[in-house]
Design a protein around this motif. Structure first.
Motif, PDB file in Angstrom:
ATOM      1  N   ALA A   1       0.837  -1.209   0.000  1.00 26.75           N
ATOM      2  CA  ALA A   1       0.000   0.000   0.000  1.00 26.75           C
ATOM      3  C   ALA A   1       0.867   1.253   0.000  1.00 26.75           C
ATOM      4  CB  ALA A   1      -0.922  -0.010   1.219  1.00 26.75           C
ATOM      5  N   GLY A   2       1.959   1.216   0.750  1.00 29.13           N
ATOM      6  CA  GLY A   2       2.855   2.374   0.786  1.00 29.13           C
ATOM      7  C   GLY A   2       3.493   2.641  -0.564  1.00 29.13           C
ATOM      8  N   ILE A   3       3.895   1.580  -1.251  1.00 29.10           N
ATOM      9  CA  ILE A   3       4.513   1.746  -2.580  1.00 29.10           C
ATOM     10  C   ILE A   3       3.501   2.283  -3.583  1.00 29.10           C
ATOM     11  CG2 ILE A   3       5.572   0.521  -4.513  1.00 29.10           C
ATOM     12  CD1 ILE A   3       6.784  -1.400  -2.433  1.00 29.10           C
ATOM     13  N   ILE A   4       2.297   1.683  -3.593  1.00 27.95           N
ATOM     14  CA  ILE A   4       1.270   2.117  -4.546  1.00 27.95           C
ATOM     15  C   ILE A   4       0.847   3.549  -4.265  1.00 27.95           C
ATOM     16  CG2 ILE A   4      -1.090   1.719  -5.342  1.00 27.95           C
ATOM     17  CD1 ILE A   4      -0.659  -1.248  -4.812  1.00 27.95           C
ATOM     18  N   GLY A   5       0.588   3.856  -2.998  1.00 21.50           N
ATOM     19  CA  GLY A   5       0.116   5.181  -2.637  1.00 21.50           C
ATOM     20  C   GLY A   5       1.101   6.279  -2.972  1.00 21.50           C
ATOM     21  N   ASN A   6       2.393   5.995  -2.837  1.00 22.13           N
ATOM     22  CA  ASN A   6       3.393   7.025  -3.074  1.00 22.13           C
ATOM     23  C   ASN A   6       3.838   7.118  -4.528  1.00 22.13           C
ATOM     24  OD1 ASN A   6       4.343   8.322  -0.393  1.00 22.13           O
ATOM     25  ND2 ASN A   6       4.149   6.161   0.110  1.00 22.13           N
ATOM     26  N   THR A   7       3.455   6.157  -5.362  1.00 24.36           N
ATOM     27  CA  THR A   7       3.812   6.215  -6.789  1.00 24.36           C
ATOM     28  C   THR A   7       2.594   6.401  -7.687  1.00 24.36           C
ATOM     29  OG1 THR A   7       3.735   3.788  -6.933  1.00 24.36           O
ATOM     30  CG2 THR A   7       5.873   4.806  -6.471  1.00 24.36           C
ATOM     31  N   LEU A   8       1.397   6.411  -7.096  1.00 24.45           N
ATOM     32  CA  LEU A   8       0.188   6.562  -7.908  1.00 24.45           C
ATOM     33  C   LEU A   8       0.185   7.898  -8.627  1.00 24.45           C
ATOM     34  CD1 LEU A   8      -2.392   4.976  -8.557  1.00 24.45           C
ATOM     35  CD2 LEU A   8      -3.537   6.230  -6.725  1.00 24.45           C
ATOM     36  N   LEU A   9       0.639   8.938  -7.959  1.00 26.09           N
ATOM     37  CA  LEU A   9       0.742  10.264  -8.575  1.00 26.09           C
ATOM     38  C   LEU A   9       2.206  10.510  -8.931  1.00 26.09           C
ATOM     39  CD1 LEU A   9      -0.750  12.912  -9.303  1.00 26.09           C
ATOM     40  CD2 LEU A   9      -0.099  13.777  -7.045  1.00 26.09           C
ATOM     41  N   GLY A  10       2.487  10.616 -10.208  1.00 28.38           N
ATOM     42  CA  GLY A  10       3.856  10.882 -10.639  1.00 28.38           C
ATOM     43  C   GLY A  10       4.620   9.657 -11.065  1.00 28.38           C
ATOM     44  N   GLY A  11       4.110   8.447 -10.732  1.00 30.47           N
ATOM     45  CA  GLY A  11       4.784   7.225 -11.139  1.00 30.47           C
ATOM     46  C   GLY A  11       6.043   6.955 -10.327  1.00 30.47           C
ATOM     47  N   PHE A  12       6.626   5.781 -10.591  1.00 30.45           N
ATOM     48  CA  PHE A  12       7.853   5.410  -9.880  1.00 30.45           C
ATOM     49  C   PHE A  12       9.022   6.178 -10.474  1.00 30.45           C
ATOM     50  CE2 PHE A  12      11.679   2.856  -9.341  1.00 30.45           C
ATOM     51  CZ  PHE A  12      11.660   2.648  -7.962  1.00 30.45           C
TER      52      PHE A  12
END
Length: 376
Positions: free
Chosen positions: A103-114
């Motif tokens: 969830a932390g990875i998805i939430g922090n990359t959902l906007l702006g991408g990885f």
């Protein structure tokens, strides 16, 4: 540069500007969106694996405090008891942590991408400057963060009070429940309240994510001068490019002029055009244009042809047609075969006559067969 020149950032960011920003680690990010994902999925995983974790903790504590006499005096038994105790909690606890990590990875990359940038990770003296730190504390971004913090506090506090009222009697009832049922029930209430409070963050994220995207796009906007400078740097200085093109054209003309002495004939419009033709049956099935030019260049071709005793034939219509329908190195169009064949035949007969091997050829016709669509 925009600040120095006083120009407004009115132009949309170019692909290069966006790419350079990503390399520096400058992408749209919403901390609230990442926090929301972590909190909500933490609550969901607590609902899914909370009972198993509670049961495992209960059994583990029971196992650790119910040692028999033999186990107490056995110095090696402690490690096996620990293994038995922790085996019941490892799987649900691991799943709980794994869900939160995803969830932390998805939430922090959902906007702006990885995006990972060494430039962003590198230490910068400007980040350690007290004056710049104070400026950031009282800047527009700090004001936005303050408003978000106040809004979060009001929302969470309001929902917390509402949830306490909703679960008030259920919470009081826990005091008369038996263990371990009361533990399971209390964890269930806690998980549902945690989930409800976490969902309040959706409101904050719904406001913050579009704002961060807009603000990032606004920061990447460029002045008109920046766009011009970038174009100049990427495409090259127009003056330098023009100089390169001129140099290339001059080199091409010199190579072309070197081919003129090998021509079989130069057909001309006496005042403007010249086209040099060569017919090599071994290399090509049709005559080729090896040089052409107008005005001054046409005069140079005629001058070189005279200096190398290359026959010059005046045929204005054919010359213009060849000039406009072919490029240097091309074979002549099929529709001009007959006209060019007559010119070459005249030239070859003229060469024989000049060497005393034949009679003077008949004067070349003025009305050579040129199709109307090829006339210029």
């Amino acid at each position: 540069m925009a600040e120095d020149s006083g120009q407004e950032r009115t132009e949309e960011p170019t692909d290069k500007k966006i790419s350079d920003a990503r390399k520096k680690g400058q992408v749209a990010r919403s901390k609230e969106l990442g926090t929301t994902f972590v909190l909500i999925f933490s609550a969901v995983s607590l609902l899914l694996y909370g009972p198993d974790i509670a049961k495992g903790l209960y059994n583990m504590m029971g196992r650790m405090f119910t040692l028999n006499r033999n186990e107490t005096y056995d110095t090696t038994k402690m490690f096996s008891v620990w293994g038995d105790a922790f085996s019941e909690i490892i799987f649900p606890l691991s799943m709980f942590v794994l869900i939160i990590m995803v969830a932390g990875i998805i939430g922090n990359t959902l906007l702006g991408g990885f995006n990972f940038s060494w430039q962003a990770a590198a230490p910068k003296p400007s980040k350690m400057s007290p004056m710049k730190g104070i400026k950031r504390m009282f800047g527009p971004q700090a004001a936005v963060e303050l408003v978000k913090s106040i809004l979060k506090f009001v929302l969470v506090a309001g929902f917390a009070i509402l949830l306490i009222k909703v679960f008030f009697y259920e919470i009081l009832h826990l005091s008369i429940e038996q263990i371990p049922g009361s533990i399971m029930h209390s964890l269930e209430i806690l998980a549902w309240m945690f989930l409800a409070l976490s969902c309040t963050m959706i409101i904050i994220s719904a406001i913050d994510a579009p704002y961060q995207s807009y603000n990032h796009h606004k920061q990447l906007k460029m002045t008109l001068q920046e766009v011009k400078d970038e174009y100049k740097n990427s495409e090259g200085d127009p003056q330098i490019k023009a100089r390169i093109r001129r140099t290339q054209r001059e080199m091409s003309q010199r190579r072309m002029m070197q081919e003129v002495p090998d021509a079989d004939v130069v057909v001309t419009n006496p005042t403007h055009y010249s086209v040099a033709l060569k017919y090599d049956t071994e290399k090509a099935g049709a005559p080729m244009v090896i040089a052409k030019g107008v005005d001054e260049l046409a005069m140079q071709i005629r001058k070189i042809a005279k200096g190398n005793e290359v026959p010059i034939v005046e045929s204005p219509v054919l010359t213009r047609s060849l000039y406009h329908t072919t490029e240097v190195g091309d074979q002549i169009p099929q529709k001009l075969f007959t006209a060019v064949a007559q010119v070459l035949a005249y030239v070859f007969q003229l060469k024989k006559f000049n060497k005393g091997r034949g009679k003077r050829p008949v004067e070349l016709r003025k009305d050579l067969p040129i199709p109307d669509e090829l006339k210029h």
